[in-house]
Design an enzyme around this catalytic site. Structure first.
Site, PDB file in Angstrom:
ATOM      1  N   GLY A 355       0.778  -0.978   0.168  1.00  0.00           N
ATOM      2  CA  GLY A 355       0.109  -0.011   0.044  1.00  0.00           C
ATOM      3  C   GLY A 355       0.860   1.267  -0.103  1.00  0.00           C
ATOM      4  O   GLY A 355       1.962   1.247  -0.044  1.00  0.00           O
ATOM      5  N   PRO A 356       0.282   2.337  -0.196  1.00  0.00           N
ATOM      6  CA  PRO A 356       1.136   3.620  -0.183  1.00  0.00           C
ATOM      7  C   PRO A 356       1.759   3.901   1.384  1.00  0.00           C
ATOM      8  O   PRO A 356       1.313   3.283   2.202  1.00  0.00           O
ATOM      9  CB  PRO A 356      -0.229   4.639  -0.516  1.00  0.00           C
ATOM     10  CG  PRO A 356      -1.345   3.964  -0.968  1.00  0.00           C
ATOM     11  CD  PRO A 356      -1.296   2.431  -0.252  1.00  0.00           C
ATOM     12  N   PRO A 357       2.443   4.937   1.190  1.00  0.00           N
ATOM     13  CA  PRO A 357       3.015   5.348   2.482  1.00  0.00           C
ATOM     14  C   PRO A 357       2.200   5.851   3.655  1.00  0.00           C
ATOM     15  O   PRO A 357       0.858   6.456   2.981  1.00  0.00           O
ATOM     16  CB  PRO A 357       4.206   6.265   2.175  1.00  0.00           C
ATOM     17  CG  PRO A 357       4.303   6.141   0.638  1.00  0.00           C
ATOM     18  CD  PRO A 357       3.186   5.617   0.009  1.00  0.00           C
ATOM     19  N   GLY A 358       2.254   5.613   4.620  1.00  0.00           N
ATOM     20  CA  GLY A 358       1.382   6.282   5.516  1.00  0.00           C
ATOM     21  C   GLY A 358       0.022   5.476   6.094  1.00  0.00           C
ATOM     22  O   GLY A 358      -0.767   6.044   6.588  1.00  0.00           O
ATOM     23  N   VAL A 359      -0.149   4.240   5.268  1.00  0.00           N
ATOM     24  CA  VAL A 359      -1.306   3.681   5.676  1.00  0.00           C
ATOM     25  C   VAL A 359      -1.277   2.549   6.873  1.00  0.00           C
ATOM     26  O   VAL A 359      -2.507   1.932   7.260  1.00  0.00           O
ATOM     27  CB  VAL A 359      -1.955   2.910   4.379  1.00  0.00           C
ATOM     28  CG1 VAL A 359      -2.409   3.860   3.423  1.00  0.00           C
ATOM     29  CG2 VAL A 359      -0.787   1.848   3.856  1.00  0.00           C
ATOM     30  N   GLY A 360      -0.227   2.557   7.545  1.00  0.00           N
ATOM     31  CA  GLY A 360      -0.181   1.577   8.710  1.00  0.00           C
ATOM     32  C   GLY A 360       0.345   0.110   8.313  1.00  0.00           C
ATOM     33  O   GLY A 360       0.087  -0.563   9.292  1.00  0.00           O
ATOM     34  N   LYS A 361       1.280  -0.010   7.343  1.00  0.00           N
ATOM     35  CA  LYS A 361       1.814  -1.382   7.328  1.00  0.00           C
ATOM     36  C   LYS A 361       2.671  -1.851   8.328  1.00  0.00           C
ATOM     37  O   LYS A 361       2.643  -2.894   8.844  1.00  0.00           O
ATOM     38  CB  LYS A 361       2.546  -1.284   5.918  1.00  0.00           C
ATOM     39  CG  LYS A 361       1.745  -0.869   4.641  1.00  0.00           C
ATOM     40  CD  LYS A 361       2.441  -1.016   3.463  1.00  0.00           C
ATOM     41  CE  LYS A 361       3.557  -0.100   3.238  1.00  0.00           C
ATOM     42  NZ  LYS A 361       2.948   1.286   3.054  1.00  0.00           N
ATOM     43  N   THR A 362       3.690  -0.915   8.838  1.00  0.00           N
ATOM     44  CA  THR A 362       4.569  -1.231   9.699  1.00  0.00           C
ATOM     45  C   THR A 362       3.856  -1.347  11.282  1.00  0.00           C
ATOM     46  O   THR A 362       4.080  -2.413  11.865  1.00  0.00           O
ATOM     47  CB  THR A 362       5.691   0.000   9.912  1.00  0.00           C
ATOM     48  OG1 THR A 362       6.122   0.037   8.648  1.00  0.00           O
ATOM     49  CG2 THR A 362       6.522  -0.499  10.972  1.00  0.00           C
ATOM     50  N   SER A 678      -2.519   1.558 -18.158  1.00  0.00           N
ATOM     51  CA  SER A 678      -3.908   1.803 -17.956  1.00  0.00           C
ATOM     52  C   SER A 678      -4.503   3.289 -18.585  1.00  0.00           C
ATOM     53  O   SER A 678      -5.564   3.661 -18.100  1.00  0.00           O
ATOM     54  CB  SER A 678      -3.839   2.117 -15.957  1.00  0.00           C
ATOM     55  OG  SER A 678      -3.377   3.223 -15.589  1.00  0.00           O
ATOM     56  N   LYS A 721      -7.754   4.397  -7.334  1.00  0.00           N
ATOM     57  CA  LYS A 721      -8.152   4.919  -8.644  1.00  0.00           C
ATOM     58  C   LYS A 721      -9.555   5.481  -8.270  1.00  0.00           C
ATOM     59  O   LYS A 721      -9.892   6.761  -8.378  1.00  0.00           O
ATOM     60  CB  LYS A 721      -8.025   4.441 -10.022  1.00  0.00           C
ATOM     61  CG  LYS A 721      -6.534   4.184 -10.250  1.00  0.00           C
ATOM     62  CD  LYS A 721      -6.473   3.242 -11.710  1.00  0.00           C
ATOM     63  CE  LYS A 721      -5.315   2.807 -11.822  1.00  0.00           C
ATOM     64  NZ  LYS A 721      -5.052   2.117 -13.175  1.00  0.00           N
TER      65      LYS A 721
END
Length: 792
Positions: A355-362, A678, A721
């Protein structure tokens, strides 16, 4: 012969016939039984208990076969117990018990039956006598005097021999009872011989083990003597402290719990180190290597907690939304919980959170570790391009070190941590090797139980490590590595979700860290303004940073001019804390326009609108592509142009336009690189509008690739998107028909606000987007362009 006599239960012994033995009687009922026997004919039944812990046995607690004894002598001891000398005569079958103040039973005395085969009996007797001689010689605690042994050897009665040996042998109550219950004499002799043979084999095994232990002790004593000599020599040379350290290191090796092969290698390396001059470069390398071997965990593990209800509570406590992601993590842990305790190696795919940065992966990885009560360690792989960073350096120089994986294991100190491999998509390769290929052995459940680090040069088991990886995109992860992973996509957040995350998590944390609890609060309208005008991201990292600025600014203001109670920061006051807004709310152009189409694109920070412009001018058929386009998007433009050439008449395009007009396709924000499969249908729409002068609708956004035949191909990043379109105020979307399944993953509040059209052919797209009447005819080469208002 049937008798009715008192019964004495025996706790932990069986007294067979032809034996005289003392019996200690302490229970009141048993004392009463002895007194009754002394007052009558001195006869008594002796029966063993099944469970010696039962203090007041009932008939069910006693065996059904006992013995008939004669009380020869009874003596009261000072502690109240009675010492009774009993001479046992024969076996007794207990028939039934008679109720009374003590145990009393009817029993039938069993007479000995002669041997059916005298020859076999003599052979069994001789073997038993020989085996018992060796049994007495090999037994560590059994001691019989010469008189007793001579009497046994001289015994010719098989029944007396079997019962006497049973009495003297140190067998269990159950085994002696089995001999007692063998009423057939031949079967009794065989059972006695079986027990003696079994014990002789055990004695022989103990003897061999003792001999090996003695030899090992002799070897250890020899090594101890030699080491003491080395200590003395080292002391004379002034290096006693170094040798003491080596002894301490030897103890650590013994206590580390290494596999035997690793332990032997460590001891061999220690022997080499002992022969080296302390302080030499070679000794430094060897000592550092041994320190790594003993400090890496081999057996120590955390007490894992596998409870999906606890994990669900922790995930909900730490993260808002992400229901699909949480469900997948809970499914993964549910399987681990159900297979806990089974001898099943964890062969589930490695989780990769994309996912994009800052979405809570870590933070998701950290929450998983906390819910499972495991150690957590994060390894950043961004920019790693040296294979040695993963596998370690070979021990050929002083500065060699193990790789990041072994370093992490040493840091956490247990064999079952949660290790987060962050930014795995940002590894690269150069002349120093391919770290992504080295990660295959780390992450492959079929291989990582024998992971070999070049520095340690021994097999290390990583199978109990819970690996989680994170990435911004799957495009740059090598296919063989991605094959070992299970992808969990974390899309960007909607503004509604950002608002709730800020209100429930980010803002309270920032206010607490600024020391402004109870002194400062931020209104809902202010939070929305920060989201819309000061951040442009899929995650919430910058949002938290901006909220932190508000909290710090509030702390400064409070110290300069303290106030009572709690101050509320409302929307109009936000610029006073954060300055001029950085962005204007992204709103799409919705007025129809010639040569323009509204596309949707995926970026590492989420989805975005992608407006594509096209202009047709008289020329020689050149195609100009600008806007920092990648090879894929250039090919999409070529495919769109060729499709329109093949269908020019169908869409009312100028005849032979590919020779008479130059076409310029531009994607704004030219400094930003753009690429991806796309934009095909968007470019086709923009080119068709520019060439036909028919306005294209701008209130509809689209995404999809095309083929030369006009087929619309599926794309990736559907969630991101559509979120971008929703936030920009576009409610009508065209997506490829083959992406229909991905639409189910959209948040409910987004799906309700979108009108989604599924397209299989680009002709469907053009019919929807191109308005029927051209605004102005295309100028033919050599003609003058009509002026606005001058007519066609």
């Amino acid at each position: 012969m049937r008798l009715e006599l008192p019964v004495i239960p025996l706790r932990s012994t069986v007294i067979p016939p032809h034996a005289t033995a003392p019996v200690e009687v302490g229970r009141a009922k048993s004392k009463r039984a002895v007194e009754e026997a002394l007052g009558a004919d001195r006869l008594i039944f002796l029966v063993a208990q099944r469970d010696p812990e039962v203090d007041d046995p009932t008939p069910d607690d006693l065996y059904s076969i006992g013995t008939l004894g004669v009380v020869k002598q009874a003596m009261r001891l000072p502690d109240g117990t009675m010492q009774v000398m009993v001479e046992v005569r024969s076996r007794v079958q207990l028939l039934d018990y008679i109720a009374g103040p003590y145990l009393r039973a009817r029993g039938e005395v069993q007479n000995e039956t002669p041997l059916r085969d005298e020859t076999l009996g003599r052979v069994l007797v001789d073997e038993i006598k020989d085996a018992f001689d060796r049994y007495v010689a090999g037994h560590k605690s059994l001691r019989l005097d010469r008189y007793q042994l001579d009497n046994l050897r001289a015994t010719s009665d098989p029944a007396v021999l079997a019962d006497t040996i049973t009495f003297h042998a140190t067998w269990s109550v159950e085994e002696k009872q089995a001999v007692l219950e063998a009423t057939d004499l031949e079967a009794r002799l065989k059972k006695v011989l079986e027990f003696l043979t079994r014990d002789l084999e055990r004695f022989e095994m103990d003897k061999r083990v003792s001999q090996r232990v003695k030899e090992q002790m002799d070897q250890n004593q020899r090594e101890y003597y030699l080491r003491e000599q080395m200590k003395a020599i080292q002391k004379e040379l002034g290096g006693e402290d170094g040798l003491g350290d080596l002894e301490e290191l030897r103890g650590k090796i013994e206590a580390a719990g290494m596999p035997e092969a690793v332990k032997q290698k460590a001891l061999k390396e220690l022997q080499r180190l002992e022969r080296m001059q302390q302080g030499s470069p070679e000794a430094t390398v060897a000592r550092t290597y041994l320190d790594w071997l003993v400090e890496v965990p081999w057996t120590k593990a955390d007490d894992e907690v596998l409870d999906i209800n606890r994990t669900r509570a922790v995930l909900d406590e730490d993260h808002y939304g992400l229901q699909d992601v949480k469900e997948r993590i809970l499914e993964y842990l549910a399987v681990r919980q159900l297979t806990q305790g089974l001898d099943v190696r964890n062969k589930a795919p490695i989780l990769v959170l994309v996912g994009p940065p800052g979405v809570g992966k870590t933070s998701l990885g950290r929450s998983i570790a906390r819910s499972m009560n495991r150690q957590f360690y994060r390894i950043s792989l961004g920019g790693v391009r040296d294979e040695a960073e993963i596998r370690g350096h070979r021990r050929t120089y002083i500065g060699a070190l193990p790789g990041k994986i072994i370093q992490a294991m040493k840091q956490v100190g247990v064999i079952n941590p949660v290790i987060l491999l962050d930014e795995i998509d940002k590894m690269s390769a150069d002349w120093r090797g391919d770290p992504a290929s080295a990660m295959l052995e780390v992450l492959d459940p079929e291989q990582n139980n024998t992971f070999t680090d070049h520095y340690l040069d021994v097999q290390y088991d990583l199978s109990r490590v819970f690996f989680i990886t994170t990435a911004n995109t799957l495009q740059t992860i090598p296919r063989p590595l991605l094959d070992r992973m299970e992808v969990i996509e974390i899309p960007g957040y909607t503004n509604y979700e950002k608002h709730n995350i800020a209100k429930q998590f980010l803002l309270p944390r920032q206010i607490r860290e600024a020391g402004m609890e109870g002194k400062l609060s931020v209104s809902d309208a202010a939070i929305d303004r920060v989201i819309n005008e000061y951040t442009r991201e899929a995650g919430v990292r910058n949002l938290e940073r901006e909220l932190g600025k508000i909290a710090r600014k509030g702390a400064k203001n409070f110290l300069e001019s303290p106030w009572e109670g709690q101050r509320l920061v409302d929307a109009p006051e936000v610029p006073a804390y954060l300055g001029i807004p950085k962005f204007r709310p992204e709103k799409a152009e919705k007025e129809p326009s010639v040569g323009t189409a509204q596309g949707l694109a995926w970026t590492p920070v989420g989805g975005t609108l992608l407006t594509i412009e096209a202009v047709a001018v008289p020329g020689t058929g050149k195609i100009v592509l600008t806007g920092s386009l990648g090879e894929v998007m250039k090919e999409s433009a070529q495919a769109a142009f060729t499709y329109l050439r093949a269908h020019a008449q169908e869409w009312g395009l100028p005849e032979d336009f590919h020779n008479k007009y130059d076409v310029h396709v531009h994607v704004p924000e030219g400094a930003t690189p753009k690429d991806g499969p796309s934009a095909g249908i968007t470019m086709t729409t923009a080119l068709a509008s520019a060439l036909s002068r028919r306005p294209a609708r701008m209130d509809i956004a689209m995404t999809g690739e095309i083929t030369l035949r006009g087929k619309v191909l599926p794309i990736g990043g559907v969630k991101e998107k559509l979120l971008a379109a929703h936030q920009a105020g576009i409610s009508k979307i065209i997506v490829p028909k083959e992406n229909e399944a991905q639409l189910q993953d959209l948040p409910e509040e987004i799906r309700r606000g979108l009108e989604i059209t599924l397209a299989e052919d680009v002709s469907e797209v053009l019919k929807t987007l191109l308005l029927p009447e051209p605004v102005m005819p295309v100028v033919q080469p050599g003609e003058n362009r009509p002026q606005p208002g001058a007519g066609a």
